[in-house]
Structures are given as structure tokens and as C-alpha cells.
Design a protein around this motif. Structure first.
Motif, PDB file in Angstrom:
ATOM      1  N   ILE A  23       7.592 -29.196  42.907  1.00 39.64           N
ATOM      2  CA  ILE A  23       8.091 -29.823  41.679  1.00 39.64           C
ATOM      3  C   ILE A  23       9.544 -29.436  41.434  1.00 39.64           C
ATOM      4  O   ILE A  23      10.369 -30.289  41.092  1.00 39.64           O
ATOM      5  N   TYR A  24       9.887 -28.181  41.645  1.00 39.12           N
ATOM      6  CA  TYR A  24      11.258 -27.718  41.439  1.00 39.12           C
ATOM      7  C   TYR A  24      12.234 -28.453  42.349  1.00 39.12           C
ATOM      8  O   TYR A  24      13.261 -28.956  41.896  1.00 39.12           O
ATOM      9  N   PHE A  25      11.931 -28.541  43.626  1.00 38.18           N
ATOM     10  CA  PHE A  25      12.873 -29.185  44.538  1.00 38.18           C
ATOM     11  C   PHE A  25      12.891 -30.703  44.369  1.00 38.18           C
ATOM     12  O   PHE A  25      13.924 -31.332  44.583  1.00 38.18           O
ATOM     13  N   ASP A  26      11.796 -31.284  43.920  1.00 38.36           N
ATOM     14  CA  ASP A  26      11.816 -32.714  43.623  1.00 38.36           C
ATOM     15  C   ASP A  26      12.714 -32.966  42.416  1.00 38.36           C
ATOM     16  O   ASP A  26      13.501 -33.917  42.408  1.00 38.36           O
ATOM     17  N   TYR A  27      12.641 -32.099  41.427  1.00 41.09           N
ATOM     18  CA  TYR A  27      13.497 -32.202  40.253  1.00 41.09           C
ATOM     19  C   TYR A  27      14.966 -32.071  40.660  1.00 41.09           C
ATOM     20  O   TYR A  27      15.813 -32.861  40.235  1.00 41.09           O
ATOM     21  N   ARG A  29      16.278 -32.640  43.552  1.00 35.22           N
ATOM     22  CA  ARG A  29      16.656 -33.783  44.378  1.00 35.22           C
ATOM     23  C   ARG A  29      16.979 -34.993  43.499  1.00 35.22           C
ATOM     24  O   ARG A  29      17.967 -35.686  43.724  1.00 35.22           O
ATOM     25  N   HIS A  30      16.166 -35.244  42.491  1.00 35.02           N
ATOM     26  CA  HIS A  30      16.393 -36.394  41.620  1.00 35.02           C
ATOM     27  C   HIS A  30      17.623 -36.227  40.736  1.00 35.02           C
ATOM     28  O   HIS A  30      18.211 -37.217  40.315  1.00 35.02           O
ATOM     29  N   LYS A  31      18.003 -35.020  40.442  1.00 34.42           N
ATOM     30  CA  LYS A  31      19.204 -34.787  39.642  1.00 34.42           C
ATOM     31  C   LYS A  31      20.477 -34.907  40.477  1.00 34.42           C
ATOM     32  O   LYS A  31      21.568 -35.002  39.918  1.00 34.42           O
ATOM     33  N   ASP A  32      20.345 -34.922  41.792  1.00 36.66           N
ATOM     34  CA  ASP A  32      21.504 -35.030  42.676  1.00 36.66           C
ATOM     35  C   ASP A  32      22.158 -36.392  42.469  1.00 36.66           C
ATOM     36  O   ASP A  32      21.501 -37.431  42.551  1.00 36.66           O
ATOM     37  N   PRO A  33      23.466 -36.440  42.182  1.00 34.60           N
ATOM     38  CA  PRO A  33      24.138 -37.722  41.935  1.00 34.60           C
ATOM     39  C   PRO A  33      24.143 -38.645  43.168  1.00 34.60           C
ATOM     40  O   PRO A  33      24.213 -39.863  43.036  1.00 34.60           O
ATOM     41  N   GLU A  34      24.028 -38.092  44.325  1.00 34.68           N
ATOM     42  CA  GLU A  34      24.047 -38.898  45.549  1.00 34.68           C
ATOM     43  C   GLU A  34      22.647 -39.372  45.960  1.00 34.68           C
ATOM     44  O   GLU A  34      22.513 -40.109  46.928  1.00 34.68           O
ATOM     45  N   PHE A  35      21.617 -38.962  45.209  1.00 32.96           N
ATOM     46  CA  PHE A  35      20.236 -39.256  45.616  1.00 32.96           C
ATOM     47  C   PHE A  35      19.978 -40.753  45.734  1.00 32.96           C
ATOM     48  O   PHE A  35      19.452 -41.223  46.747  1.00 32.96           O
TER      49      PHE A  35
END
Length: 149
Positions: A23-27, A29-35
């Protein structure tokens, strides 16, 4: 000495930690502006590599010119057979679907192809036909509109 309840608690704790990690790394990843940009690029690359845009659209002949249709039909069937022999099933199906799209008696051709092609190849061809036929009709309409102008 490790008892069963202690083992169950340890397994539950490890499972909880793993889910929390995911859950932490998915969060993050989704906050990454380049995602979103990377995701769109990856989906486009997968679409291209999966064969949905395998080759440029065939240039269908004028449907009023029977000689051009016959020549196109024979060329597509021959190309399809050659590609099948070479093991390129995806492009072979495209060519055979083009041939069926311009064929005067598609049901007859499909019966012949069903008898001659391996079943999995024939099934792929039948699945591909709905995507090819509208393209042929659309190109025919464009030619008719150009004739009117």
C-alpha cells in the motif's frame, strides 16, 4: 519452543507488514508526477506490441473495379499463405482478413479457409474480421465521396 499460536501470530504480522508495504509503495507511485505519463506510454507500447496496430491499414481497391479487387484478393491470399508458412501468424491473419473483406462470396472463402487452416489460426481470423470489414467499407465510402466532389 515455538507454538502454533505464536506461528500464526508471526505469519499474520508478516502478512500485515507485506500488505502495508504494498500500500505504501502504491501510494508513492501514484503521487509521482510522471506516473500517468509513464503509464500511458507503457499502455501504448503494449498495444503496439500486442498486434492491435500491427501494420498500416491495407489500401483497399476501388470496389467498382473488379480487376483491381481480384488482383488485391489474390495478392492478399498469397501474402497470407507466405506469412503463415514463415510463422508470422498475426500478419498472415491480417492479409487473409483483407481478402475475406473484399471477397464476393466471403462465406465460401471462410469454409475453404476453415478446412485448410489450423483451428486456432481460423479462430483468430474470425475474431479479426469485425475490425477489417468496417475499414474496407469506410475506405469505399471515402472513395465514393471523392467521386462526388
Amino acid at each position: 519452543m515455538i507454538t502454533k499460536p505464536m506461528l500464526a501470530i508471526a505469519a499474520g504480522l508478516c502478512g500485515t507488514l507485506f500488505v502495508g508495504y504494498c500500500i505504501y509503495f502504491d501510494y508513492k507511485r501514484h503521487k509521482d508526477p510522471e506516473f500517468k505519463r509513464k503509464l500511458k506510454e507503457r499502455r501504448r507500447a503494449n498495444k503496439e506490441s500486442s498486434g492491435l496496430s500491427r501494420r498500416p491499414a491495407a489500401n483497399f481497391p476501388d470496389m467498382k473495379d473488379h480487376e483491381a479487387i481480384q488482383k488485391f484478393f489474390l495478392q492478399e491470399v498469397q501474402s497470407g499463405e507466405e506469412l503463415l508458412a514463415a510463422g508470422d501468424v498475426g500478419n498472415a491473419i491480417d492479409h487473409l482478413a483483407n481478402a475475406v473483406a473484399v471477397c464476393g462470396q466471403p462465406n465460401e472463402l471462410l469454409r475453404v479457409l476453415q478446412q485448410t487452416l489450423p483451428p486456432h489460426v481460423f479462430n483468430l481470423l474470425v475474431q479479426r474480421l469485425p475490425a477489417i470489414a468496417p475499414r474496407a467499407l469506410r475506405q469505399e465510402r471515402q472513395m465514393q465521396e471523392e467521386d462526388v466532389e
